[in-house]
Design an enzyme around this catalytic site. Structure first.
Site, PDB file in Angstrom:
ATOM      1  N   GLY A 312      33.814   8.423  33.993  1.00  0.00           N
ATOM      2  CA  GLY A 312      32.398   8.666  34.222  1.00  0.00           C
ATOM      3  C   GLY A 312      31.881   7.634  35.206  1.00  0.00           C
ATOM      4  O   GLY A 312      31.253   7.948  36.213  1.00  0.00           O
ATOM      5  N   GLY A 313      32.167   6.383  34.905  1.00  0.00           N
ATOM      6  CA  GLY A 313      31.753   5.309  35.791  1.00  0.00           C
ATOM      7  C   GLY A 313      32.676   4.118  35.657  1.00  0.00           C
ATOM      8  O   GLY A 313      33.394   3.994  34.655  1.00  0.00           O
ATOM      9  N   MET A 314      32.662   3.257  36.666  1.00  0.00           N
ATOM     10  CA  MET A 314      33.438   2.024  36.618  1.00  0.00           C
ATOM     11  C   MET A 314      32.586   0.910  37.201  1.00  0.00           C
ATOM     12  O   MET A 314      32.072   1.025  38.313  1.00  0.00           O
ATOM     13  CB  MET A 314      34.751   2.197  37.401  1.00  0.00           C
ATOM     14  CG  MET A 314      35.612   0.939  37.443  1.00  0.00           C
ATOM     15  SD  MET A 314      36.180   0.454  35.788  1.00  0.00           S
ATOM     16  CE  MET A 314      36.172  -1.329  35.958  1.00  0.00           C
ATOM     17  N   GLU A 315      32.478  -0.163  36.421  1.00  0.00           N
ATOM     18  CA  GLU A 315      31.506  -1.225  36.689  1.00  0.00           C
ATOM     19  C   GLU A 315      31.943  -2.216  37.759  1.00  0.00           C
ATOM     20  O   GLU A 315      31.793  -3.424  37.579  1.00  0.00           O
ATOM     21  CB  GLU A 315      31.241  -1.963  35.373  1.00  0.00           C
ATOM     22  CG  GLU A 315      32.441  -2.740  34.796  1.00  0.00           C
ATOM     23  CD  GLU A 315      33.315  -1.948  33.830  1.00  0.00           C
ATOM     24  OE1 GLU A 315      33.347  -0.709  33.931  1.00  0.00           O
ATOM     25  OE2 GLU A 315      33.975  -2.569  32.978  1.00  0.00           O
ATOM     26  N   ASN A 316      32.483  -1.748  38.876  1.00  0.00           N
ATOM     27  CA  ASN A 316      32.914  -2.692  39.894  1.00  0.00           C
ATOM     28  C   ASN A 316      31.718  -3.528  40.349  1.00  0.00           C
ATOM     29  O   ASN A 316      30.655  -2.982  40.638  1.00  0.00           O
ATOM     30  CB  ASN A 316      33.567  -1.926  41.043  1.00  0.00           C
ATOM     31  CG  ASN A 316      34.813  -1.179  40.581  1.00  0.00           C
ATOM     32  OD1 ASN A 316      35.637  -1.745  39.864  1.00  0.00           O
ATOM     33  ND2 ASN A 316      34.931   0.077  40.949  1.00  0.00           N
ATOM     34  N   HIS A 339      24.770   2.028  31.452  1.00  0.00           N
ATOM     35  CA  HIS A 339      26.014   1.484  30.903  1.00  0.00           C
ATOM     36  C   HIS A 339      26.734   0.602  31.932  1.00  0.00           C
ATOM     37  O   HIS A 339      27.052  -0.558  31.656  1.00  0.00           O
ATOM     38  CB  HIS A 339      26.914   2.641  30.453  1.00  0.00           C
ATOM     39  CG  HIS A 339      28.239   2.207  29.912  1.00  0.00           C
ATOM     40  ND1 HIS A 339      28.466   2.030  28.563  1.00  0.00           N
ATOM     41  CD2 HIS A 339      29.403   1.880  30.522  1.00  0.00           C
ATOM     42  CE1 HIS A 339      29.703   1.630  28.377  1.00  0.00           C
ATOM     43  NE2 HIS A 339      30.298   1.525  29.547  1.00  0.00           N
ATOM     44  N   GLU A 340      26.961   1.152  33.105  1.00  0.00           N
ATOM     45  CA  GLU A 340      27.723   0.385  34.108  1.00  0.00           C
ATOM     46  C   GLU A 340      26.933  -0.849  34.558  1.00  0.00           C
ATOM     47  O   GLU A 340      27.507  -1.915  34.792  1.00  0.00           O
ATOM     48  CB  GLU A 340      28.101   1.263  35.299  1.00  0.00           C
ATOM     49  CG  GLU A 340      28.850   2.554  34.947  1.00  0.00           C
ATOM     50  CD  GLU A 340      30.050   2.370  34.022  1.00  0.00           C
ATOM     51  OE1 GLU A 340      30.605   1.257  33.952  1.00  0.00           O
ATOM     52  OE2 GLU A 340      30.423   3.356  33.341  1.00  0.00           O
ATOM     53  N   HIS A 343      27.334  -3.693  32.164  1.00  0.00           N
ATOM     54  CA  HIS A 343      28.604  -4.417  32.339  1.00  0.00           C
ATOM     55  C   HIS A 343      28.458  -5.621  33.284  1.00  0.00           C
ATOM     56  O   HIS A 343      29.322  -6.496  33.298  1.00  0.00           O
ATOM     57  CB  HIS A 343      29.675  -3.494  32.914  1.00  0.00           C
ATOM     58  CG  HIS A 343      30.454  -2.717  31.901  1.00  0.00           C
ATOM     59  ND1 HIS A 343      31.125  -3.314  30.857  1.00  0.00           N
ATOM     60  CD2 HIS A 343      30.707  -1.385  31.801  1.00  0.00           C
ATOM     61  CE1 HIS A 343      31.760  -2.367  30.158  1.00  0.00           C
ATOM     62  NE2 HIS A 343      31.518  -1.191  30.693  1.00  0.00           N
ATOM     63  N   GLU A 362      33.309  -3.212  26.077  1.00  0.00           N
ATOM     64  CA  GLU A 362      32.688  -1.891  25.911  1.00  0.00           C
ATOM     65  C   GLU A 362      31.693  -1.812  24.751  1.00  0.00           C
ATOM     66  O   GLU A 362      30.665  -1.152  24.861  1.00  0.00           O
ATOM     67  CB  GLU A 362      33.767  -0.813  25.792  1.00  0.00           C
ATOM     68  CG  GLU A 362      34.657  -0.692  27.027  1.00  0.00           C
ATOM     69  CD  GLU A 362      33.897  -0.359  28.313  1.00  0.00           C
ATOM     70  OE1 GLU A 362      32.733   0.095  28.229  1.00  0.00           O
ATOM     71  OE2 GLU A 362      34.473  -0.574  29.407  1.00  0.00           O
ATOM     72  N   ASP A 421      45.727   1.707  28.486  1.00  0.00           N
ATOM     73  CA  ASP A 421      45.044   2.988  28.702  1.00  0.00           C
ATOM     74  C   ASP A 421      45.138   3.878  27.455  1.00  0.00           C
ATOM     75  O   ASP A 421      44.275   4.714  27.213  1.00  0.00           O
ATOM     76  CB  ASP A 421      45.660   3.751  29.890  1.00  0.00           C
ATOM     77  CG  ASP A 421      45.116   3.276  31.239  1.00  0.00           C
ATOM     78  OD1 ASP A 421      44.089   2.564  31.258  1.00  0.00           O
ATOM     79  OD2 ASP A 421      45.720   3.614  32.277  1.00  0.00           O
ATOM     80  N   TYR A 429      34.127   1.341  21.969  1.00  0.00           N
ATOM     81  CA  TYR A 429      32.757   1.584  22.427  1.00  0.00           C
ATOM     82  C   TYR A 429      31.782   1.638  21.249  1.00  0.00           C
ATOM     83  O   TYR A 429      30.865   0.829  21.144  1.00  0.00           O
ATOM     84  CB  TYR A 429      32.684   2.922  23.186  1.00  0.00           C
ATOM     85  CG  TYR A 429      33.320   2.911  24.546  1.00  0.00           C
ATOM     86  CD1 TYR A 429      34.707   2.994  24.687  1.00  0.00           C
ATOM     87  CD2 TYR A 429      32.565   2.835  25.705  1.00  0.00           C
ATOM     88  CE1 TYR A 429      35.299   3.002  25.948  1.00  0.00           C
ATOM     89  CE2 TYR A 429      33.149   2.847  26.969  1.00  0.00           C
ATOM     90  CZ  TYR A 429      34.506   2.932  27.078  1.00  0.00           C
ATOM     91  OH  TYR A 429      35.072   2.933  28.320  1.00  0.00           O
ATOM     92  N   ARG A 602      37.541  14.506  35.544  1.00  0.00           N
ATOM     93  CA  ARG A 602      37.110  13.424  34.644  1.00  0.00           C
ATOM     94  C   ARG A 602      37.840  13.567  33.313  1.00  0.00           C
ATOM     95  O   ARG A 602      37.732  14.595  32.634  1.00  0.00           O
ATOM     96  CB  ARG A 602      35.601  13.535  34.468  1.00  0.00           C
ATOM     97  CG  ARG A 602      34.984  12.434  33.667  1.00  0.00           C
ATOM     98  CD  ARG A 602      33.468  12.577  33.702  1.00  0.00           C
ATOM     99  NE  ARG A 602      32.838  11.659  32.775  1.00  0.00           N
ATOM    100  CZ  ARG A 602      31.527  11.666  32.499  1.00  0.00           C
ATOM    101  NH1 ARG A 602      30.734  12.547  33.102  1.00  0.00           N
ATOM    102  NH2 ARG A 602      31.021  10.807  31.645  1.00  0.00           N
TER     103      ARG A 602
END
Ligand code: BES
Ligand code: ZN
Length: 648
Positions: A312-316, A339-340, A343, A362, A421, A429, A602
């Site tokens: 869904g998203g990645m908090e880079n 959410h991201e 983070h 998480e 993974d 979460y 996804r």
């Protein structure tokens, strides 16, 4: 709803790692940088310093990477990045070697700062961990330069053909480092406990733009002398971050400002839609800062990726990567941005030191996300989201029990020899968030918020373990009250299976009414008689998950005729509907199911749908195989790995 997958059967034991439990080593060699004043033996930092990350070959006590400088060229023909990684090291006085993590990389040569070749060996390693790259260090050497290229076997980079993008005319590249994939595009010490700053120069075809999880030093790129068809982009991340947060994307990108510090990157074809959807970014950022202290990363932008993005998203840092399936057109799925963004504190500022501490990233983030949603959209919406999350957790706990994976119902699992993974599920979460909500309920918001704010401040730019967190909690929230600690069942929450009985079950009056309508329908009421006017996305999601197992085809038809679920463009509602369609073999939705599964990748949507199909002997299994054969080439390696285990 976050699927867990089964353990990989072929787990090869990694090379033995010698634990150097030397609290007395100088601070710079420890897993985190230590404040000497605080580093007593029982203190949180000392605990973290002595923690071994089983998912990295690095031996940071001897030589640790503190800065990565990349000079890479993207070649879309061969689908490789090629160039150099110059690593700056902190070394122990007589360190003889540095060990890096690599997987699926072609190492061409290694030199010192002056260009003299250095001896190196690539160990045998294994499929999951990759191969340790051991480089011999001349006396006092603190720089190594690795010449390398990535290979197609890597799992962090996905190279997309133009047909897999929104614009359909230009290729696209993106990386996904979490959890242990960064080593497939950067030879470095790939442990979240080994924080590194980075700089980069990325050369790309001149009609594409490169972005990274860092400050953009050359937003428009710069000419590459002698190469008119290329442009170079330079980046700098001057805060030490975990290597899974180093990220890159290259494509036909445009940018739209949202607020002073916020904006949206997307393929030009998607830019208007993305800019509309994320209009509340700046308010979210303000709300987050009011809760837990100043935002430390400069800008906060969101990059909308092509539909094969597996998460869904990645908090880079500085740039969240997001799936286009969040673009509902009505801002109804923007809790993903909350959410991201959260983070930026929980995860990026204070980082899980090992993947067994994943809940620290998480669980804290789900809690924080909900607090941002409450601030920006009000308590009613926040409660609905909380109830939906808690419901998902109940289902996940049941599934993990049914599939004999009860070990994965722990917040702190044992992941030795297991691909992190595979632990991915609602447990870190939602059980993590439920634990924090229990503490909030016990101490009250005022005290608990002060504690969290202090926690982010105390450990800013450091990595954390569960055990070190408990040590901090004891001092700063429990005030060493051991009876209270027992009464709150802290140990049970963190280390035991299942749910402790002091969980605070969330309720939402609005969703209670939705459940009543779902019940009215279940017992035979016609869809058009239901009182569902103006339902928002969360209400529909809840309504659909409350449908009984006894639903008939006539009822499915009635629902679809009245509410047109098969035609919805909201990915979450469509997903919930398609799950029902598969469970009840509702034929008219099958073309939409195929379309959904081939048009996005996804994992959260794909894995449960394929799993549900595979539970239907005959038509379901056939359908899963047929659709997967068509969809698989477009999926990211992470989604493929998950679905491969389901569709046989
Ligand atoms: N950090 C995760 C994504 C992740 C987790 C990537 C584990 C690789 C391994 C990200 O913050 C996340 O949780 N994304 C969620 C969405 C969110 C709204 C809960 C997702 O992708 O579903
Ligand atoms: Zn997250």
């Amino acid at each position: 709803m976050r699927q867990s997958h089964s353990r990989t059967s072929s787990v090869i034991r990694r090379l033995a790692f010698v634990v150097v439990a030397a609290v007395s080593l100088s601070a710079g060699l420890m897993l985190t940088s230590c404040n000497p004043k605080e580093s007593t033996e029982a203190g949180p930092q000392a605990i973290v310093a002595n923690t071994v990350d089983d998912h990295s070959y690095a031996r940071p006590q001897e030589a640790r990477v503190r800065h990565v400088d990349l000079d890479l060229t993207a070649d879309f023909q061969s689908k490789t990045l090629r160039g150099t990684a110059t690593l700056k090291l902190d070394t122990e006085a007589n360190a003889k070697q540095v060990i890096l993590d690599t997987r699926a990389l072609d190492i061409e040569k290694v030199t010192g700062a002056s260009g003299v070749p250095l001896k190196y060996t690539l160990g045998k390693g294994d499929e999951m961990m990759g191969k340790p790259l051991t480089i011999e260090l001349p006396q006092g050497a603190q720089t190594v330069i690795v010449y390398y290229r990535t290979t197609i076997a890597g799992t962090a980079l996905q190279w997309l053909d133009p047909s897999q993008t929104a614009g359909k005319r230009k290729p696209f590249l993106f990386s996904q480092g979490e959890e242990i994939h960064t080593r497939t595009w950067i030879p470095t010490q790939d442990s979240p406990s080994i924080r590194q700053t980075y700089t980069a120069r990325i050369v790309v075809p001149s009609d594409l733009m490169a972005v990274m999880s860092a400050k953009r030093l050359t937003p428009k790129g710069e000419a590459v002398p002698g190469h008119a068809n290329q442009r170079a982009y330079r980046f700098e991340m001057d805060k030490p971050i975990a290597p899974y947060l180093i990220a890159i994307a290259v494509g036909d990108l445009g940018f739209r400002e949202e607020g002073k510090r916020t904006g949206v990157f997307a393929e030009k074809a998607m830019l208007d839609k993305a800019a509309y959807e994320f209009a509340d970014m700046e308010s979210m950022l303000d709300a987050a800062e009011k809760l837990y202290g100043p935002y430390q990363w400069g800008r906060y932008d969101v990059l909308v990726l092509p539909p094969s993005f597996p998460y869904g998203g990645m908090e880079n840092p500085t740039m969240t990567f997001a799936t286009p399936t969040v673009l509902a057109g009505d801002r109804s799925l923007v809790s993903l941005v909350a959410h991201e963004l959260a983070h930026s504190w929980s995860g990026n500022l204070v980082t899980n030191a090992t993947w067994e501490d994943f809940w620290l990233n998480e669980g804290f983030t789900v809690y924080f996300e909900n607090r941002i949603m409450e601030q920006v959209y009000g308590p009613e919406r926040a409660k609905m989201l909380e109830v939906l999350g808690y419901n998902d957790l109940q289902q996940t706990m049941k599934d993990l029990n049914d599939s004999n994976q009860t070990d994965f119902t722990r917040l702190h699992p044992d992941l030795k020899g297991i691909n992190p993974d595979d632990y991915f599920s609602d447990v870190p979460y939602e059980k993590g968030a439920a634990f924090l909500r229990m503490l909030e309920a016990k101490f009250g918001r005022k005290k608990f918020d002060a504690y969290l704010k202090g926690y982010f401040h105390r450990y800013a730019f450091q990595s954390m373990t569960t055990e070190a967190f408990v040590a901090d909690l004891r001092v700063n929230l429990l005030h060493n009250d051991t009876d209270l600690e027992k009464q709150l069942k802290i140990h049970q929450w963190l280390y035991d299976k299942g749910m402790p009985d002091n969980v605070v079950v969330p309720t939402s009056p609005v969703l209670d009414q939705v459940a009543q309508q779902a019940q009215a329908f279940a017992i035979g009421g016609a869809a058009k008689t239901l009182n569902v006017t103006d339902y928002n996305t969360q209400q529909w999601q809840y309504f659909l998950t409350k449908m009984p197992e006894t639903l008939t085809l006539d009822q499915m038809t009635d629902l679809d005729a009245t509410f047109a679920f098969t035609k919805t463009h909201n990915s979450e509602i469509l997903f919930a509907w398609l799950m029902l369609a598969v469970q009840h073999h509702y034929q008219p939705a099958m073309p939409a199911l195929r379309e959904f599964l081939v048009s996005q990748g996804r994992g959260k949507f794909c894995k449960p749908l394929y799993a549900a199909l595979m539970k239907q002997p005959g038509w379901g299994v056939d359908t899963a195989r047929r659709i997967y054969a068509e969809a698989r080439p477009g999926y990211h390696e992470v989604t493929r790995a998950g679905v491969d285990k389901l569709v046989k």
